[in-house]
Design a protein around this motif. Structure first.
Motif, short mmCIF file in Angstrom:
data_model
loop_
_atom_site.label_atom_id
_atom_site.label_comp_id
_atom_site.label_asym_id
_atom_site.label_seq_id
_atom_site.Cartn_x
_atom_site.Cartn_y
_atom_site.Cartn_z
N SER A 37 0.83 -1.22 0.00
CA SER A 37 0.00 0.00 0.00
C SER A 37 0.86 1.26 0.00
O SER A 37 0.46 2.29 -0.55
N GLY A 38 2.06 1.19 0.58
CA GLY A 38 2.95 2.35 0.58
C GLY A 38 3.27 2.79 -0.85
O GLY A 38 3.41 3.98 -1.13
N TYR A 41 0.80 5.27 -2.16
CA TYR A 41 1.03 6.64 -1.67
C TYR A 41 2.26 7.25 -2.35
O TYR A 41 2.27 8.43 -2.71
N ARG A 42 3.29 6.43 -2.54
CA ARG A 42 4.50 6.92 -3.22
C ARG A 42 4.18 7.28 -4.67
O ARG A 42 4.67 8.28 -5.19
N SER A 103 4.56 10.62 2.55
CA SER A 103 3.99 10.75 3.89
C SER A 103 3.23 12.06 4.04
O SER A 103 2.34 12.17 4.87
N ALA A 106 -0.11 11.33 2.15
CA ALA A 106 -0.87 10.31 2.91
C ALA A 106 -1.61 10.91 4.10
O ALA A 106 -2.50 10.28 4.66
N ARG A 112 -6.49 9.44 0.96
CA ARG A 112 -6.67 8.12 1.58
C ARG A 112 -7.99 7.50 1.10
O ARG A 112 -8.04 6.32 0.77
N GLY A 132 1.38 -2.26 5.17
CA GLY A 132 1.12 -0.82 5.26
C GLY A 132 1.18 -0.25 6.66
O GLY A 132 1.99 -0.67 7.51
N ARG A 133 0.34 0.76 6.88
CA ARG A 133 0.28 1.44 8.18
C ARG A 133 -1.09 1.26 8.84
O ARG A 133 -1.22 1.30 10.05
N ASP A 134 -2.12 1.10 7.98
CA ASP A 134 -3.50 1.05 8.48
C ASP A 134 -4.24 -0.15 7.91
O ASP A 134 -5.45 -0.11 7.74
N MET A 135 -3.49 -1.21 7.59
CA MET A 135 -4.13 -2.39 7.00
C MET A 135 -5.09 -3.04 8.00
O MET A 135 -6.22 -3.37 7.66
N ARG A 183 9.26 11.15 9.55
CA ARG A 183 8.18 10.41 8.90
C ARG A 183 7.32 9.69 9.95
O ARG A 183 6.10 9.70 9.88
N ASP A 187 3.39 10.12 10.40
CA ASP A 187 2.51 8.95 10.24
C ASP A 187 1.71 8.67 11.51
O ASP A 187 0.54 8.27 11.45
N ARG A 190 -0.89 12.04 12.45
CA ARG A 190 -1.93 12.58 11.57
C ARG A 190 -3.32 12.21 12.07
O ARG A 190 -3.51 11.22 12.80
O1 C5P Z 1 5.64 1.85 3.35
P1 C5P Z 1 6.23 3.01 2.60
O2 C5P Z 1 7.47 3.55 3.23
O3 C5P Z 1 6.42 2.71 1.15
O4 C5P Z 1 5.14 4.16 2.68
C1 C5P Z 1 5.40 5.48 2.24
C2 C5P Z 1 4.51 6.44 3.04
O5 C5P Z 1 3.15 6.21 2.67
C3 C5P Z 1 4.56 6.26 4.55
O6 C5P Z 1 5.54 7.06 5.17
C4 C5P Z 1 3.19 6.66 5.00
O7 C5P Z 1 3.12 8.04 5.22
C5 C5P Z 1 2.31 6.37 3.81
N1 C5P Z 1 1.50 5.16 3.99
C6 C5P Z 1 0.30 5.30 4.65
N2 C5P Z 1 -0.53 4.24 4.77
C7 C5P Z 1 -0.20 3.05 4.28
C8 C5P Z 1 1.04 2.87 3.63
C9 C5P Z 1 1.88 3.95 3.52
O8 C5P Z 1 -0.02 6.38 5.12
N3 C5P Z 1 -1.04 2.03 4.39
#
Ligand code: C5P
Length: 232
Positions: A37-38, A41-42, A103, A106, A112, A132-135, A183, A187, A190
């Motif tokens: 999922s990152g 966002y990238r 970030s 995101a 989102r 991810g972060r919020d899976m 970061r 993250d 927020r």
């Molecule tokens: O995991 P990765 O480093 O590739 O993610 C890049 C940025 O995307 C993270 O720093 C975060 O801010 C955001 N992200 C997010 N939610 C996710 C995955 C990534 O907010 N599920």
């Protein structure tokens, strides 16, 4: 007709904790799909930077996220190939400037929301490993297994440094620590979908652990949670 929802293993945690490696390994062992999922966002950030959009312009960034022409094609050891508008962007995507911009975008609720269904569409049989972060908290709250990995910022910066150098990219350890701390702050702080473990997540501090130890911990939990799991 009732449709069987594919099982999901949600793997969350801060940047540089090694989720990507563990998730790729799990997906290969189980023969399940993988959602990075990152990368979405990238990709949103990269597409916005290329169009020279302001990273605070929520409406324009929402449109970019909704219209992303992205493809994940099977790749070699480094994971799947990622194509934006038909062109491979993997190296650019992994750079620190893209990470920092990701970030920021995101943190925007409309971005989102625009990426939510796209992420859920990855859920297909036989199963999905979601990185991810919020899976576990937002995207797949009904995931049968939720893992939350942590490690100290210094250890994560060291791992990232090694990874970047192995790829022949320029890196500076001190600035990586600073970037990781910044970061993490964005993250976790927020308002929407902040980085935090789901109440029912299994957490592991990986600071002193090898990749193999983390992978074994994850697959043991999966084998206990999912009956008849096929592991190759
Ligand atoms: O995991 P990765 O480093 O590739 O993610 C890049 C940025 O995307 C993270 O720093 C975060 O801010 C955001 N992200 C997010 N939610 C996710 C995955 C990534 O907010 N599920």
């Amino acid at each position: 007709m009732t449709q069987t929802l594919a099982p999901v293993i949600a793997v969350d945690g801060p940047s540089g904790v090694g989720k990507g490696t563990v998730c790729q390994w799990l997906a290969a062992r189980l023969g399940w799909r993988l959602l990075d999922s990152g990368a979405l966002y990238r990709l949103t950030a990269l597409a916005a930077l290329r169009r020279q959009l302001s990273l605070d312009d929520e409406a324009q960034l929402e449109a970019v996220a909704a219209g992303l022409a992205v493809e994940f094609a099977p790749g070699a050891d480094q994971g799947p190939l990622i194509l934006l508008d038909g062109v491979e962007v993997g190296v650019e995507l992994r750079g620190e400037s893209c990470a920092a911009a990701a970030s920021r975008v995101a943190a925007l609720p409309a971005v989102r929301a625009a990426l939510l269904q796209r992420q859920r569409d990855f859920r297909q049989l036989p199963g999905l490993i979601a990185d991810g972060r919020d899976m576990g908290t937002v995207v797949f709250p009904d995931a049968r297994l939720k893992l939350f990995l942590t490690a100290s910022a210094e250890e994560r910066a060291k791992r990232r440094y090694k990874q970047l150098r192995e790829k022949g990219l320029d890196a500076n350890l001190m600035s990586l620590v600073e970037e990781i701390n910044a970061r993490d702050g964005r993250d976790a702080g927020r308002a929407v979908a902040p980085l935090k473990p789901a109440a029912d997540a299994e957490a592991l501090d990986t600071t002193a652990l090898s990749v193999a130890e983390v992978c074994n911990w994850a697959i043991d939990l999966a084998a206990r949670r999912f009956e008849g799991l096929k592991i190759s």
